[in-house]
Design a protein around this motif. Structure first.
Motif, PDB file in Angstrom:
ATOM      1  N   CYS A 143      -2.956  -0.577   8.695  1.00 48.39           N
ATOM      2  CA  CYS A 143      -3.512  -0.252   7.375  1.00 48.39           C
ATOM      3  C   CYS A 143      -5.025  -0.485   7.335  1.00 48.39           C
ATOM      4  O   CYS A 143      -5.762   0.257   6.683  1.00 48.39           O
ATOM      5  CB  CYS A 143      -2.830  -1.099   6.302  1.00 48.39           C
ATOM      6  N   ARG A 163       0.849  -1.185   0.000  1.00 48.96           N
ATOM      7  CA  ARG A 163       0.000   0.000   0.000  1.00 48.96           C
ATOM      8  C   ARG A 163       0.887   1.238   0.000  1.00 48.96           C
ATOM      9  O   ARG A 163       1.920   1.275   0.666  1.00 48.96           O
ATOM     10  CB  ARG A 163      -0.927   0.011   1.218  1.00 48.96           C
ATOM     11  N   CYS A 201      -5.073   5.590  -0.374  1.00 53.38           N
ATOM     12  CA  CYS A 201      -3.931   4.690  -0.298  1.00 53.38           C
ATOM     13  C   CYS A 201      -4.055   3.645  -1.406  1.00 53.38           C
ATOM     14  O   CYS A 201      -5.060   2.933  -1.490  1.00 53.38           O
ATOM     15  CB  CYS A 201      -3.877   4.021   1.071  1.00 53.38           C
ATOM     16  N   TYR A 242      -3.199   0.321  -3.746  1.00 53.00           N
ATOM     17  CA  TYR A 242      -2.739  -1.063  -3.658  1.00 53.00           C
ATOM     18  C   TYR A 242      -1.783  -1.363  -4.812  1.00 53.00           C
ATOM     19  O   TYR A 242      -1.927  -0.829  -5.913  1.00 53.00           O
ATOM     20  CB  TYR A 242      -3.904  -2.041  -3.769  1.00 53.00           C
ATOM     21  N   GLY A 264       1.210  -4.485   3.415  1.00 52.22           N
ATOM     22  CA  GLY A 264      -0.180  -4.086   3.520  1.00 52.22           C
ATOM     23  C   GLY A 264      -0.819  -4.282   4.874  1.00 52.22           C
ATOM     24  O   GLY A 264      -2.052  -4.343   4.979  1.00 52.22           O
ATOM     25  N   ASN A 270      -7.547   4.529   3.934  1.00 52.67           N
ATOM     26  CA  ASN A 270      -7.989   3.262   3.357  1.00 52.67           C
ATOM     27  C   ASN A 270      -9.510   3.192   3.257  1.00 52.67           C
ATOM     28  O   ASN A 270     -10.082   2.159   2.963  1.00 52.67           O
ATOM     29  CB  ASN A 270      -7.473   2.087   4.203  1.00 52.67           C
TER      30      ASN A 270
END
Length: 221
Positions: free
Chosen positions: A114, A77, A132, A134, A99, A120
């Motif tokens: 996270c 992330r 955020c 991926y 992550g 998120n």
């Protein structure tokens, strides 16, 4: 022709089913966001070889063949403050290699976890997106240079998640497809191809061929 027909598990050489990957490949795949080593950028839908932050060569073909040497354990992330600009050389404000929690070297973590981070939450980014981002980190060697350079390739969310469309598969679906047929991704040459139906660079993956024994032995070094 389906990948199953080409890569029947019983026809994959036994030597390509097992083996230890190098510590270099493992470390590269899981490197931090500040890693300035060798990597492949897909900026502008072009394969760009970057060393120490400088672009040293590029390949404008739609597809590129490589061998996946290692992958990061989780889904990475990355959070950038302000509006993210494609191609801008900006360091992320916060990141996590696996992550789960921010990396120790992050100076201003957005959260201790996270999963509970405000960046998120759906809508924290543009529209309904998350601020955020991926991505999945993999370490690869080019098919024509298996014993040479090892590059880090950061696979964006749209190239990692999603459903398979025939032989056009996001990376996660491709990995599951291979596992379901007893085929290790490290024992094959993989093709990554840009999907021209997408407005931004999105890669789809498919198996090309098994490695030869000399190639397999070289990839393990």
């Amino acid at each position: 022709m389906s990948n199953v027909a080409v890569f029947n598990p019983s026809k994959l050489p036994a030597f390509a089913r097992t083996g230890e990957l190098s510590d270099v490949a493992k470390a590269l795949a899981g490197g931090g966001a500040g890693n300035a080593g060798k990597r492949i950028s897909i900026k502008g839908g072009v394969w760009r070889m970057v060393v120490g932050g400088e672009e040293v060569s590029k390949n404008e073909d739609r597809a590129m063949n490589f061998v996946v040497l290692a992958t990061s354990k989780g889904v990475s992330r990355t959070y950038y403050e302000g509006k993210y600009e494609e191609g801008k050389d900006a360091k992320p404000a916060c990141w996590s290699a696996e992550g789960l929690v921010p990396n120790q070297e992050v100076l201003n973590p957005q959260s201790s976890s996270c999963a509970t981070c405000k960046q998120n939450i759906e809508g924290s980014g543009d529209g309904k997106s998350r601020a955020c981002r991926y991505s999945k980190r993999i370490a690869v060697a080019l098919e024509n240079d298996i014993g040479g350079n090892i590059y880090r390739l950061q696979v964006p969310a749209k190239s990692y998640f999603g459903r398979a469309d025939g032989e056009k598969m996001p990376l996660q679906a491709y990995g599951k497809f291979l596992s379901g047929h007893g085929l290790p991704i490290t024992g094959l040459v993989t093709e990554a191809r840009f999907d021209t139906s997408e407005a931004v660079p999105v890669m789809k993956f498919r198996a090309v061929r098994p490695l030869t024994r000399p190639e397999w032995e070289t990839a393990k070094v």
